[in-house]
Design a protein around this motif. Structure first.
Motif, PDB file in Angstrom:
ATOM      1  N   THR A   7     -20.016 -51.035  18.565  1.00 37.21           N
ATOM      2  CA  THR A   7     -19.512 -50.119  17.532  1.00 37.21           C
ATOM      3  C   THR A   7     -20.215 -48.772  17.607  1.00 37.21           C
ATOM      4  O   THR A   7     -21.311 -48.654  18.175  1.00 37.21           O
ATOM      5  CB  THR A   7     -19.652 -50.750  16.129  1.00 37.21           C
ATOM      6  OG1 THR A   7     -18.831 -50.010  15.211  1.00 37.21           O
ATOM      7  CG2 THR A   7     -21.089 -50.725  15.635  1.00 37.21           C
ATOM      8  N   ASP A   8     -19.542 -47.768  17.077  1.00 34.57           N
ATOM      9  CA  ASP A   8     -20.114 -46.424  16.948  1.00 34.57           C
ATOM     10  C   ASP A   8     -20.696 -45.937  18.267  1.00 34.57           C
ATOM     11  O   ASP A   8     -21.849 -45.512  18.338  1.00 34.57           O
ATOM     12  CB  ASP A   8     -21.127 -46.411  15.800  1.00 34.57           C
ATOM     13  CG  ASP A   8     -20.427 -46.632  14.469  1.00 34.57           C
ATOM     14  OD1 ASP A   8     -19.976 -45.653  13.863  1.00 34.57           O
ATOM     15  OD2 ASP A   8     -20.254 -47.807  14.078  1.00 34.57           O
ATOM     16  N   THR A   9     -19.845 -46.004  19.274  1.00 36.16           N
ATOM     17  CA  THR A   9     -20.251 -45.587  20.620  1.00 36.16           C
ATOM     18  C   THR A   9     -20.320 -44.057  20.727  1.00 36.16           C
ATOM     19  O   THR A   9     -21.042 -43.530  21.570  1.00 36.16           O
ATOM     20  CB  THR A   9     -19.268 -46.166  21.646  1.00 36.16           C
ATOM     21  OG1 THR A   9     -17.924 -45.944  21.199  1.00 36.16           O
ATOM     22  CG2 THR A   9     -19.470 -47.661  21.789  1.00 36.16           C
ATOM     23  N   HIS A  10     -19.554 -43.340  19.906  1.00 38.01           N
ATOM     24  CA  HIS A  10     -19.635 -41.877  19.808  1.00 38.01           C
ATOM     25  C   HIS A  10     -19.705 -41.195  21.177  1.00 38.01           C
ATOM     26  O   HIS A  10     -20.543 -40.293  21.394  1.00 38.01           O
ATOM     27  CB  HIS A  10     -20.851 -41.463  18.965  1.00 38.01           C
ATOM     28  CG  HIS A  10     -20.664 -41.685  17.493  1.00 38.01           C
ATOM     29  ND1 HIS A  10     -20.126 -40.739  16.662  1.00 38.01           N
ATOM     30  CD2 HIS A  10     -20.924 -42.762  16.713  1.00 38.01           C
ATOM     31  CE1 HIS A  10     -20.074 -41.219  15.415  1.00 38.01           C
ATOM     32  NE2 HIS A  10     -20.538 -42.437  15.429  1.00 38.01           N
ATOM     33  N   VAL A  11     -18.835 -41.598  22.070  1.00 43.09           N
ATOM     34  CA  VAL A  11     -18.870 -41.042  23.427  1.00 43.09           C
ATOM     35  C   VAL A  11     -18.482 -39.563  23.413  1.00 43.09           C
ATOM     36  O   VAL A  11     -17.556 -39.149  22.711  1.00 43.09           O
ATOM     37  CB  VAL A  11     -17.930 -41.852  24.351  1.00 43.09           C
ATOM     38  CG1 VAL A  11     -17.691 -41.121  25.676  1.00 43.09           C
ATOM     39  CG2 VAL A  11     -18.516 -43.237  24.591  1.00 43.09           C
ATOM     40  N   GLY A  49     -14.818 -48.805  16.146  1.00 42.77           N
ATOM     41  CA  GLY A  49     -14.626 -47.454  15.655  1.00 42.77           C
ATOM     42  C   GLY A  49     -15.746 -46.460  15.896  1.00 42.77           C
ATOM     43  O   GLY A  49     -16.842 -46.815  16.303  1.00 42.77           O
ATOM     44  N   ASP A  50     -15.436 -45.189  15.616  1.00 40.08           N
ATOM     45  CA  ASP A  50     -16.233 -44.065  16.079  1.00 40.08           C
ATOM     46  C   ASP A  50     -16.450 -44.239  17.578  1.00 40.08           C
ATOM     47  O   ASP A  50     -17.569 -44.149  18.103  1.00 40.08           O
ATOM     48  CB  ASP A  50     -17.555 -43.909  15.307  1.00 40.08           C
ATOM     49  CG  ASP A  50     -17.350 -43.351  13.903  1.00 40.08           C
ATOM     50  OD1 ASP A  50     -16.193 -43.014  13.548  1.00 40.08           O
ATOM     51  OD2 ASP A  50     -18.337 -43.247  13.158  1.00 40.08           O
ATOM     52  N   LEU A  51     -15.318 -44.454  18.243  1.00 39.99           N
ATOM     53  CA  LEU A  51     -15.339 -44.746  19.687  1.00 39.99           C
ATOM     54  C   LEU A  51     -15.794 -43.504  20.441  1.00 39.99           C
ATOM     55  O   LEU A  51     -16.571 -43.585  21.388  1.00 39.99           O
ATOM     56  CB  LEU A  51     -13.941 -45.180  20.140  1.00 39.99           C
ATOM     57  CG  LEU A  51     -13.358 -46.345  19.336  1.00 39.99           C
ATOM     58  CD1 LEU A  51     -11.883 -46.551  19.677  1.00 39.99           C
ATOM     59  CD2 LEU A  51     -14.131 -47.623  19.604  1.00 39.99           C
ATOM     60  N   GLY A 192     -18.607 -51.417  11.268  1.00 37.52           N
ATOM     61  CA  GLY A 192     -19.629 -50.562  11.885  1.00 37.52           C
ATOM     62  C   GLY A 192     -19.955 -49.440  10.923  1.00 37.52           C
ATOM     63  O   GLY A 192     -20.285 -49.668   9.777  1.00 37.52           O
ATOM     64  N   HIS A 193     -19.838 -48.211  11.402  1.00 41.19           N
ATOM     65  CA  HIS A 193     -19.912 -46.977  10.594  1.00 41.19           C
ATOM     66  C   HIS A 193     -21.312 -46.630  10.113  1.00 41.19           C
ATOM     67  O   HIS A 193     -21.693 -45.472  10.158  1.00 41.19           O
ATOM     68  CB  HIS A 193     -18.958 -47.076   9.398  1.00 41.19           C
ATOM     69  CG  HIS A 193     -18.885 -45.833   8.571  1.00 41.19           C
ATOM     70  ND1 HIS A 193     -18.500 -44.623   9.095  1.00 41.19           N
ATOM     71  CD2 HIS A 193     -19.163 -45.616   7.242  1.00 41.19           C
ATOM     72  CE1 HIS A 193     -18.527 -43.707   8.118  1.00 41.19           C
ATOM     73  NE2 HIS A 193     -18.938 -44.281   7.006  1.00 41.19           N
ATOM     74  N   ILE A 194     -22.095 -47.605   9.631  1.00 40.84           N
ATOM     75  CA  ILE A 194     -23.399 -47.255   9.054  1.00 40.84           C
ATOM     76  C   ILE A 194     -24.525 -47.351  10.078  1.00 40.84           C
ATOM     77  O   ILE A 194     -25.686 -47.098   9.740  1.00 40.84           O
ATOM     78  CB  ILE A 194     -23.734 -48.087   7.797  1.00 40.84           C
ATOM     79  CG1 ILE A 194     -23.579 -49.575   8.080  1.00 40.84           C
ATOM     80  CG2 ILE A 194     -22.873 -47.670   6.640  1.00 40.84           C
ATOM     81  CD1 ILE A 194     -23.998 -50.451   6.912  1.00 40.84           C
ATOM     82  N   HIS A 195     -24.213 -47.708  11.330  1.00 40.65           N
ATOM     83  CA  HIS A 195     -25.223 -47.685  12.397  1.00 40.65           C
ATOM     84  C   HIS A 195     -26.448 -48.540  12.040  1.00 40.65           C
ATOM     85  O   HIS A 195     -27.596 -48.127  12.232  1.00 40.65           O
ATOM     86  CB  HIS A 195     -25.667 -46.254  12.714  1.00 40.65           C
ATOM     87  CG  HIS A 195     -24.582 -45.403  13.286  1.00 40.65           C
ATOM     88  ND1 HIS A 195     -24.714 -44.718  14.474  1.00 40.65           N
ATOM     89  CD2 HIS A 195     -23.327 -45.120  12.852  1.00 40.65           C
ATOM     90  CE1 HIS A 195     -23.609 -44.045  14.731  1.00 40.65           C
ATOM     91  NE2 HIS A 195     -22.742 -44.272  13.750  1.00 40.65           N
ATOM     92  N   ARG A 196     -26.217 -49.693  11.515  1.00 45.49           N
ATOM     93  CA  ARG A 196     -27.316 -50.599  11.150  1.00 45.49           C
ATOM     94  C   ARG A 196     -26.691 -51.951  10.817  1.00 45.49           C
ATOM     95  O   ARG A 196     -25.590 -52.011  10.287  1.00 45.49           O
ATOM     96  CB  ARG A 196     -28.066 -50.042   9.927  1.00 45.49           C
ATOM     97  CG  ARG A 196     -29.233 -50.848   9.408  1.00 45.49           C
ATOM     98  CD  ARG A 196     -30.363 -51.027  10.391  1.00 45.49           C
ATOM     99  NE  ARG A 196     -31.010 -49.773  10.787  1.00 45.49           N
ATOM    100  CZ  ARG A 196     -31.951 -49.702  11.739  1.00 45.49           C
ATOM    101  NH1 ARG A 196     -32.339 -50.790  12.369  1.00 45.49           N
ATOM    102  NH2 ARG A 196     -32.488 -48.542  12.079  1.00 45.49           N
TER     103      ARG A 196
HETATM  104 FE   LIG Z   1     -20.561 -43.692  13.585  1.00 48.40          FE
END
Ligand SMILES: [Fe+2]
Ligand SMILES: [Fe+2]
Length: 266
Positions: A7-11, A49-51, A192-196
């Motif tokens: 999750t939250d790979t933020h590429v 998400g936050d791919l 995901g989203h909250i990075h924890r």
């Molecule tokens: Fe994110």
């Protein structure tokens, strides 16, 4: 049955570092390598998400190249940093992606079935499930009341006690809990989203979030008024069906050169 969640790979584009320091693409590559090296291969990988970071087509093309290295099939869920059209264009041959509207779909895998929900409202940070998406979810759950079901989405439907995060409350949270409570086959809701990594009782099941493959949220008092992030080893979640439940393990990928796993015989 093993399900891997990233999750939250933020590429970003190659060389375009997040906050001038985070190699999100490189960290995703390490996570992909770790998943491919698991002693038990996952039935599939779900990316919640936050791919990509800015919703740009070039970022999606890079994401595609990185995810193509996965040995297992991969299912994509959008987050608030994503652009639905860019995602669909780069993954045009992923047949489960609906051609228009919210990216909600069912993966008819057994023994665990997965329902993916699009909780975005444009690129606003907060999550939402409106009446149409909730009624779609209820209808899908009615189709298979005896099949253990995993729900995957980007935004967690719970607060974590940090003001700047909780300020973007999830719209439709109570209504979602009511739908879930009416369908006891839901064994877990992942996000995901909250990075924890967090876990909360929700609607008679467990709602959890997984850490990012790149940068993690620091749990503090939020006194700065903003968020504090930290680069930690890329992490992902493993959800393993035992026949009765779906326990979750968080895997922090080893640093390059770390000692190999020991096999202890008792
Ligand atoms: Fe994110
Ligand atoms: Fe997000």
């Amino acid at each position: 049955m093993l399900i891997a969640q990233i999750t939250d790979t933020h590429v970003r584009r190659k060389g375009d570092l997040l906050h001038h320091m985070i190699h999100t693409g490189r960290e995703l590559r390490r996570a992909v390598e770790a998943i491919n090296a698991l002693p038990v291969p996952p039935a599939f990988v779900v990316a919640t998400g936050d791919l990509v970071d800015r919703g740009k087509n070039k970022e999606y093309r890079r994401l595609r190249r990185l995810l193509d290295e996965l040995d297992a099939p991969c299912y994509l869920v959008p987050g608030n940093h994503d652009d639905a059209d860019g995602l669909r264009a780069a993954f045009f041959d992923h047949p489960y992606l609906p051609p228009r509207g919210p990216i909600c779909y069912v993966v008819e895998m057994r023994p665990v079935r997965m329902i993916a929900l699009d909780t975005t409202r444009g690129r606003k940070p907060g999550g939402e499930l409106d009446a149409a998406r909730l009624s779609w979810l209820d209808a899908r759950l009615r189709e298979a009341p005896s099949v253990p079901t995993l729900i995957a989405m980007h935004h967690p439907p719970f607060d974590i006690g940090i003001g700047p995060v909780d300020a973007h409350a999830f719209r439709g949270r109570d209504e979602l809990a009511a739908v879930i409570a009416a369908h006891p086959q839901v064994v877990r809701l992942i996000s995901g989203h909250i990075h924890r990594a967090c876990e909360v009782p929700f609607g008679g099941t467990i709602a959890s979030s997984a850490p990012s493959t790149a940068h993690q949220l620091i749990i503090d008092r939020g006194e700065s008024g903003g968020l504090t992030m930290r680069v930690e080893p890329p992490s992902f979640a493993l959800h393993q069906w035992t026949g009765r439940a779906l326990p979750t393990t968080i895997v922090r990928t080893a640093d390059p050169g770390a000692a190999p796993a020991l096999r202890v015989v008792s």
